[in-house]
Design a protein around this motif. Structure first.
Motif, PDB file in Angstrom:
ATOM      1  N   PHE A   1       0.779  -0.669   0.037  1.00  0.00           N
ATOM      2  CA  PHE A   1      -0.201  -0.141  -0.174  1.00  0.00           C
ATOM      3  C   PHE A   1       1.084   0.701   0.106  1.00  0.00           C
ATOM      4  N   LEU A   2       1.699   1.245   0.336  1.00  0.00           N
ATOM      5  CA  LEU A   2       3.493   2.530   0.487  1.00  0.00           C
ATOM      6  C   LEU A   2       3.690   2.612  -1.196  1.00  0.00           C
ATOM      7  N   THR A   3       3.469   1.613  -1.689  1.00  0.00           N
ATOM      8  CA  THR A   3       4.269   2.310  -2.954  1.00  0.00           C
ATOM      9  C   THR A   3       2.962   2.015  -3.989  1.00  0.00           C
TER      10      THR A   3
ATOM     11  N   THR B   1      13.286   7.971  -0.934  1.00  0.00           N
ATOM     12  CA  THR B   1      13.792   7.117   0.364  1.00  0.00           C
ATOM     13  C   THR B   1      15.403   7.008   0.628  1.00  0.00           C
TER      14      THR B   1
ATOM     15  N   THR C   1       9.191   0.573   6.956  1.00  0.00           N
ATOM     16  CA  THR C   1       9.162   2.232   6.530  1.00  0.00           C
ATOM     17  C   THR C   1       6.874   1.592   7.442  1.00  0.00           C
TER      18      THR C   1
ATOM     19  N   PHE D   1       7.432   1.922  10.551  1.00  0.00           N
ATOM     20  CA  PHE D   1       7.970   3.328  11.500  1.00  0.00           C
ATOM     21  C   PHE D   1       6.269   4.234  11.887  1.00  0.00           C
ATOM     22  N   LEU D   2       5.977   3.964   9.921  1.00  0.00           N
ATOM     23  CA  LEU D   2       4.790   5.091   9.764  1.00  0.00           C
ATOM     24  C   LEU D   2       3.590   4.992  10.751  1.00  0.00           C
ATOM     25  N   ARG D   3       3.803   3.265  10.842  1.00  0.00           N
ATOM     26  CA  ARG D   3       2.366   2.543  11.490  1.00  0.00           C
ATOM     27  C   ARG D   3       2.266   3.226  13.207  1.00  0.00           C
TER      28      ARG D   3
ATOM     29  N   VAL E   1       3.876   6.006  14.114  1.00  0.00           N
ATOM     30  CA  VAL E   1       3.940   7.206  13.953  1.00  0.00           C
ATOM     31  C   VAL E   1       2.315   7.620  14.313  1.00  0.00           C
TER      32      VAL E   1
END
Lengths: 256, 195
Positions: A30-32, A44, A54, A57-59, A61
Motif C-alpha cells: 500500500f505504500l508503493t 528515501t 518504513t 515506522f509510519l504506523r 507514528v
C-alpha cells in the motif's frame, strides 16, 4: 524526480523489487502502490525492499498521533453548527461500495445488539430507541478525502444511550459492527461528547438507507470513516477493536 | 571560528526542513488527488504513498519533522539575533536593484554568508510560507480543536486552499533555490561543511 534518469542497472534492480513486491500481500504494497518505484527509491535513498520497515515506522507514528489527538481533544469543545439554509443538497453518498450495494435493513425485526462492559444487554428495537430523548444538530461532515458537506442529523445523545445500558464509562473503547460488513471503534471521551449522536433521522426524515438506516453514529468531531452506518452491534471494551479503514492504514483516532 | 558561516544547527535544520517539505509535498499531492478542488490532479507517478491512506501516513509523520525542525530554525534565528542581522532590513528598492543586477548577470557573490535583497525576501518568504502551511495544516487536521485558527483562516474549506497555496509557494521557492545553487555551486559547500 524523473524516473527515466534512473541508471539502467538500478532500474533492473527496481523491476526485480517490483516483482517481489507484487508477490507479497496486498496490504504491504500500500505504500508503493502506483507510485513509481524509482521516485520512491530516490526519495528515501533506499530501495523499496526496506518498505515493510518504513510501513512499521509510519504506523508507529500514526499510533503516536492517536495519543496526541487524545491529548488535544477537549471534551467540552463543540464543533461549529450551521443554519439549516446551509445544508448541502443533495448530501453526498459515501461508502466503501457503490450506492446500488447499500444494504436494506428491515426495521420491524431490527434489534440493536449491545455487549461487552455493560450492565444491560437487552437488544433494542427501533421503537425503544425512538422513545429515548431526541435531539438534532446541523454540522459539517468532513471526509478524510478532504471534501466536506453540511447535514442535519437527529437522534439520541450517545452519552444518554451509554448511561441507559449501564456502560462502564471508564472503559477505553466502543466498537461498532454494521450490516454492510463495516466495523470501526472510537475512544470513550468522544463517545461521551455532547455532539455525539446515535442518529435515527436525517434532515427530519427517518434515516434513509443511503445514509445508514436504521442508525448511524454521528460525530462532528471525527472524520467520516469514524462515523459508522447501518449499526447492528455496539460493544464496550478495553481492547482496541480497530476498524475497516483503520486496519488498512487510516489513522485510528481520526478526529478533527 | 570566525570562518564558520553556517553553524551546525542551521545546516541540520536546513536539510531536515528540505526532506520534510519534499515528503509533505509529494504525499500532499496524493491527498489532494483524493478530492481535487482545482481543475487538475497531480500525476500519480510523482506522488508518495500509493493510496490515500499511505499518503496520509507519510504526511502525518513528516509534519512532525517539519514542525520540530522549523521551530528550532526559527527559535535559533530569533534568539541569536541572526534574523535581524541576515534578513533585515529588506527594502523594495534593494530587491528591485538586486533582481535587475542578477538578471543582467552583474550580481556579485563574493561572500555567500551575506544575502542580497532578493535572497532576504525569498528566505523570509519561505518562513512565512512555513507558518501558513503549519497553521492551515493544524486547521485541516484538527479543525474543531483550533477554532481561532480556523476562523483566522476563513473556515475549513478556505484552509484547504491556503494549505495548497503554501505548497505552491514552497514548490516555486524550491525550483528557484535549486536553480540558483546550480548557477552558483560554491554556495552549496557552506551548507554542508559550514564554510
Amino acid at each position: 524526480m524523473k524516473t527515466d534518469q534512473t541508471p539502467s542497472r538500478e532500474r533492473a534492480d527496481l523491476l526485480k523489487e517490483a516483482e517481489r513486491l507484487i508477490e507479497r500481500t496486498p496490504r504491504r504494497l500500500f505504500l508503493t502502490g502506483a507510485v513509481s518505484l524509482g521516485g520512491l527509491a530516490m526519495l528515501t535513498g533506499c530501495s523499496p525492499s526496506a518498505e515493510p520497515r518504513t510501513e512499521r515506522f509510519l504506523r508507529a507514528v500514526s499510533r503516536w498521533n492517536d495519543r496526541v489527538q487524545a491529548g488535544l481533544f477537549d471534551p467540552t469543545r463543540l464543533a461549529p453548527t450551521y443554519p439549516e439554509s446551509m445544508i448541502t443538497r443533495p448530501f453526498p453518498f459515501n461508502a466503501f461500495y457503490k450506492e446500488d450495494r447499500v444494504p436494506h435493513v428491515d426495521g420491524t425485526d431490527y434489534r440493536l445488539e449491545v455487549s461487552g462492559l455493560v450492565a444491560d444487554r437487552h437488544r433494542w428495537s427501533l421503537e425503544e430507541l425512538r422513545a429515548l430523548p431526541q435531539t438534532s444538530q446541523v454540522t459539517r461532515h468532513i471526509c478524510v478525502e478532504g471534501w466536506s458537506a453540511i447535514g442535519k442529523w437527529g437522534g439520541v445523545r450517545f452519552r444518554t444511550f451509554l448511561e441507559r445500558i449501564g456502560a462502564d464509562l471508564t472503559a477505553s473503547f466502543i466498537g461498532f459492527k454494521c450490516s454492510d460488513g463495516y466495523h470501526t471503534s472510537i475512544d470513550m471521551p468522544t463517545a461521551l461528547h455532547p455532539q455525539t449522536l446515535l442518529t435515527l433521522t436525517y434532515d427530519g426524515e427517518v434515516l434513509p438507507p443511503r445514509y445508514g438506516f436504521p442508525m448511524k453514529l454521528r460525530m462532528p468531531t471525527k472524520l467520516g470513516y469514524k462515523n459508522p452506518k447501518h449499526i447492528t452491534a455496539i460493544y464496550v471494551t478495553n481492547t482496541n477493536p480497530g476498524g475497516y479503514w483503520e486496519d488498512l492504514g487510516y489513522n485510528w483516532f481520526g478526529g478533527s | 571560528m570566525s570562518t564558520v558561516q553556517k553553524p551546525v544547527w542551521l545546516r541540520l535544520t536546513h536539510w531536515l526542513n528540505a526532506v520534510a517539505i519534499v515528503v509533505l509535498t509529494l504525499s500532499g499531492w496524493r491527498i489532494y488527488n483524493a478530492s481535487p478542488f482545482f481543475d487538475f490532479s497531480f500525476d500519480r507517478d510523482y506522488t508518495l504513498g500509493g493510496w490515500l491512506g499511505g499518503a496520509l501516513l507519510w504526511h502525518f509523520a513528516a509534519m512532525w519533522l517539519l514542525g520540530a525542525s522549523f521551530a528550532i530554525y526559527l527559535l535559533a534565528n530569533l534568539v541569536g539575533g541572526r534574523l535581524w542581522r541576515q534578513f533585515l532590513p529588506v527594502s523594495p528598492a534593494a530587491v528591485v536593484s538586486d533582481l535587475v543586477a542578477a538578471l543582467s548577470g552583474r550580481l556579485v557573490h563574493d561572500d555567500s554568508g551575506r544575502y542580497n535583497a532578493v535572497q532576504k525576501l525569498a528566505y523570509l518568504g519561505v518562513m512565512v510560507l512555513s507558518v501558513l502551511a503549519i497553521a492551515s495544516g493544524l486547521v485541516l487536521w484538527k479543525s474543531v480543536q483550533f477554532p481561532l485558527l480556523r476562523t483566522l483562516l476563513g473556515g475549513y474549506d478556505n484552509a484547504r486552499v491556503v494549505h495548497f497555496l503554501a505548497m505552491a509557494g514552497f514548490v516555486a521557492f524550491f525550483a528557484v533555490h535549486v536553480v540558483m545553487v546550480a548557477l552558483v555551486p560554491k554556495s552549496l559547500l557552506p551548507m554542508i561543511r559550514g564554510r
